[in-house]
Design a protein around this motif. Structure first.
Motif, PDB file in Angstrom:
ATOM      1  N   PHE A  70      34.716  37.578 -22.275  1.00 46.24           N
ATOM      2  CA  PHE A  70      35.627  38.373 -23.109  1.00 46.24           C
ATOM      3  C   PHE A  70      36.831  37.545 -23.563  1.00 46.24           C
ATOM      4  O   PHE A  70      37.487  37.891 -24.551  1.00 46.24           O
ATOM      5  N   ALA A  71      37.141  36.482 -22.831  1.00 53.01           N
ATOM      6  CA  ALA A  71      38.289  35.637 -23.194  1.00 53.01           C
ATOM      7  C   ALA A  71      37.957  34.654 -24.310  1.00 53.01           C
ATOM      8  O   ALA A  71      38.849  33.967 -24.820  1.00 53.01           O
ATOM      9  N   LEU A  72      36.685  34.597 -24.729  1.00 55.90           N
ATOM     10  CA  LEU A  72      36.307  33.733 -25.840  1.00 55.90           C
ATOM     11  C   LEU A  72      36.893  34.267 -27.138  1.00 55.90           C
ATOM     12  O   LEU A  72      37.386  35.392 -27.208  1.00 55.90           O
ATOM     13  N   GLY A  75      37.015  38.166 -28.642  1.00 53.57           N
ATOM     14  CA  GLY A  75      36.724  39.100 -27.563  1.00 53.57           C
ATOM     15  C   GLY A  75      37.439  40.428 -27.776  1.00 53.57           C
ATOM     16  O   GLY A  75      38.212  40.599 -28.721  1.00 53.57           O
ATOM     17  N   PRO A  76      37.184  41.394 -26.899  1.00 54.53           N
ATOM     18  CA  PRO A  76      37.755  42.734 -27.089  1.00 54.53           C
ATOM     19  C   PRO A  76      39.267  42.754 -26.924  1.00 54.53           C
ATOM     20  O   PRO A  76      39.846  41.916 -26.230  1.00 54.53           O
ATOM     21  N   GLN A  77      39.882  43.750 -27.543  1.00 52.80           N
ATOM     22  CA  GLN A  77      41.334  43.913 -27.410  1.00 52.80           C
ATOM     23  C   GLN A  77      41.699  44.485 -26.052  1.00 52.80           C
ATOM     24  O   GLN A  77      42.766  44.209 -25.514  1.00 52.80           O
ATOM     25  N   VAL A  96      33.818  47.648 -19.631  1.00 54.71           N
ATOM     26  CA  VAL A  96      33.827  48.392 -20.878  1.00 54.71           C
ATOM     27  C   VAL A  96      34.855  47.767 -21.800  1.00 54.71           C
ATOM     28  O   VAL A  96      36.047  47.724 -21.465  1.00 54.71           O
ATOM     29  N   GLY A  97      34.394  47.259 -22.937  1.00 57.05           N
ATOM     30  CA  GLY A  97      35.277  46.585 -23.877  1.00 57.05           C
ATOM     31  C   GLY A  97      35.417  47.357 -25.177  1.00 57.05           C
ATOM     32  O   GLY A  97      34.467  48.027 -25.616  1.00 57.05           O
ATOM     33  N   TYR A  98      36.593  47.250 -25.789  1.00 59.58           N
ATOM     34  CA  TYR A  98      36.881  47.937 -27.054  1.00 59.58           C
ATOM     35  C   TYR A  98      37.350  46.935 -28.098  1.00 59.58           C
ATOM     36  O   TYR A  98      38.286  46.159 -27.844  1.00 59.58           O
ATOM     37  N   ALA A 104      34.842  41.262 -35.705  1.00 61.54           N
ATOM     38  CA  ALA A 104      35.209  40.416 -34.559  1.00 61.54           C
ATOM     39  C   ALA A 104      34.173  40.559 -33.452  1.00 61.54           C
ATOM     40  O   ALA A 104      33.787  39.559 -32.818  1.00 61.54           O
ATOM     41  N   TYR A 105      33.719  41.797 -33.202  1.00 63.52           N
ATOM     42  CA  TYR A 105      32.692  41.990 -32.186  1.00 63.52           C
ATOM     43  C   TYR A 105      31.437  41.200 -32.534  1.00 63.52           C
ATOM     44  O   TYR A 105      30.846  40.527 -31.670  1.00 63.52           O
ATOM     45  N   CYS A 106      30.996  41.280 -33.789  1.00 65.76           N
ATOM     46  CA  CYS A 106      29.777  40.567 -34.192  1.00 65.76           C
ATOM     47  C   CYS A 106      29.931  39.063 -34.025  1.00 65.76           C
ATOM     48  O   CYS A 106      29.003  38.381 -33.572  1.00 65.76           O
TER      49      CYS A 106
END
Length: 352
Positions: A70-72, A75-77, A96-98, A104-106
């Protein structure tokens, strides 16, 4: 007093609300607010599954590895971590990420580091199961409700701000009335869950195709800052009725249109329990969720208890978020999970 539906999401109604225009709610509640730039959000539930207690540290490390990814870039907010035991006796850890931006997710998902990890899990032979359950509702396809105004959890954290007191709460049907899309759309489901790749009974990689307007609810409780009286209120009065209702949906919800129900406890990166929890429910439709909420004894007891105490809440934080999404904005994929996991239980094998 303002509408739960933000001004830029308002449109001429073709479907009426469940209450008259002069309705006054019995106590204050609030919703998350986002500006017009937020068009769609991504809600990603990524899980690690194991059965042998001796695998717990291995599973926790797998969870920490997901958080590390997720830190890449892109990654999610925001994200949170949970654990729960399902009714097949398996332990499940989830992050659970948002994302407030599907683009950005893609980019994150398609990055080499993430793709190499996910594509290699089936051959990893580490004895763990993995799953991803992704929903990406548009701004008009989700609603929120909070009994507090600060530090909103879940999707509220990516929305940016909070409303004033809102009108649409405290009555049956208010959940639907908070959806912007409810102004013109009944949000009917179409189709069924279908296994389109793999075989749940054999393990390995299984892909489930969803359908339009699957409803996803996250309903949370946070007693971390509550003092003795409110902690007792939650642990001794609210939790027992809540647990009964969530266990009922987990074990017997299929007949009511509940595809999957998980009552989870928040944890930290070391697996320590936090004083927060929430329920995650996937339903065939919003109407199926409403029907259970309005008529089933297990939920009526929860609702009555909440209604009785809501006006006096100070540090006990209760909330929910509910969304529907298009089939094209959903992903349900399972790797070496048992066949009752998530959407696997109710998915039918697609015709050849």
């Amino acid at each position: 007093m303002e509408s739960a539906i933000d001004k830029h999401l308002k449109c001429p109604r073709t479907l009426s609300r469940r209450v008259p225009d002069d309705y006054q709610p019995p106590f204050p509640m609030w919703v998350g607010r986002a500006d017009e730039q937020l068009k769609q959000v991504v809600m990603a539930y990524l899980g690690v599954q194991y059965r042998d207690p001796g695998q717990r540290e291995q599973a926790l490390q797998a969870l920490r590895d997901i958080v590390g990814r997720f830190a890449l870039a892109d990654g999610p907010q925001s994200h949170d971590l949970t654990q729960h035991e399902d009714n097949s006796g398996y332990q499940n850890l989830m992050v659970v990420g948002y994302w407030p931006d599907p683009g950005a997710y893609c980019r994150w998902w398609r990055s080499a580091e993430v793709q190499q990890w996910w594509s290699g899990l089936e051959q990893a032979n580490d004895g763990l199961g993995y799953f991803q359950e992704i929903s990406a509702p548009r701004a008009e396809q989700f609603e929120t409700l909070y009994a507090f105004r600060e530090q909103l959890p879940g999707v509220g954290e990516v929305m940016g701000s909070t409303s004033g007191e809102i009108e649409e709460h405290g009555y049956w049907g208010s959940m639907r009335d908070r959806f912007p899309v409810s102004q013109t759309d009944w949000m009917h489901p179409n189709g069924t869950l279908q296994v389109v790749a793999g075989d749940p009974s054999k393990g390995g990689r299984v892909l489930v195709l969803g359908h339009d307007n699957i409803a996803l609810i996250r309903s949370g409780q946070d007693w971390a800052s509550a003092e003795a009286k409110e902690r007792s209120l939650y642990l001794d009065e609210i939790l027992p009725t809540l647990q009964d209702g969530m266990d009922f949906l987990r074990d017997q919800g299929a007949a009511l249109g509940c595809y999957s129900n998980r009552f989870v406890r928040n944890i930290d990166l070391q697996g320590n329990l936090l004083d927060m929890s929430y329920n995650i429910g996937h339903w065939r439709s919003l109407e199926k969720l409403e029907r259970w909420a309005e008529s089933h004894p297990t939920h009526l007891r929860i609702f009555v208890t909440f209604f009785r105490v809501a006006a006096g809440l100070e540090k006990l934080r209760l909330y929910h978020e509910v969304s529907v999404s298009d089939a094209s904005s959903q992903v349900f994929e399972y790797i070496n999970c048992h066949p009752q996991t998530g959407m696997l239980r109710d998915a039918q094998q697609a015709a050849a």
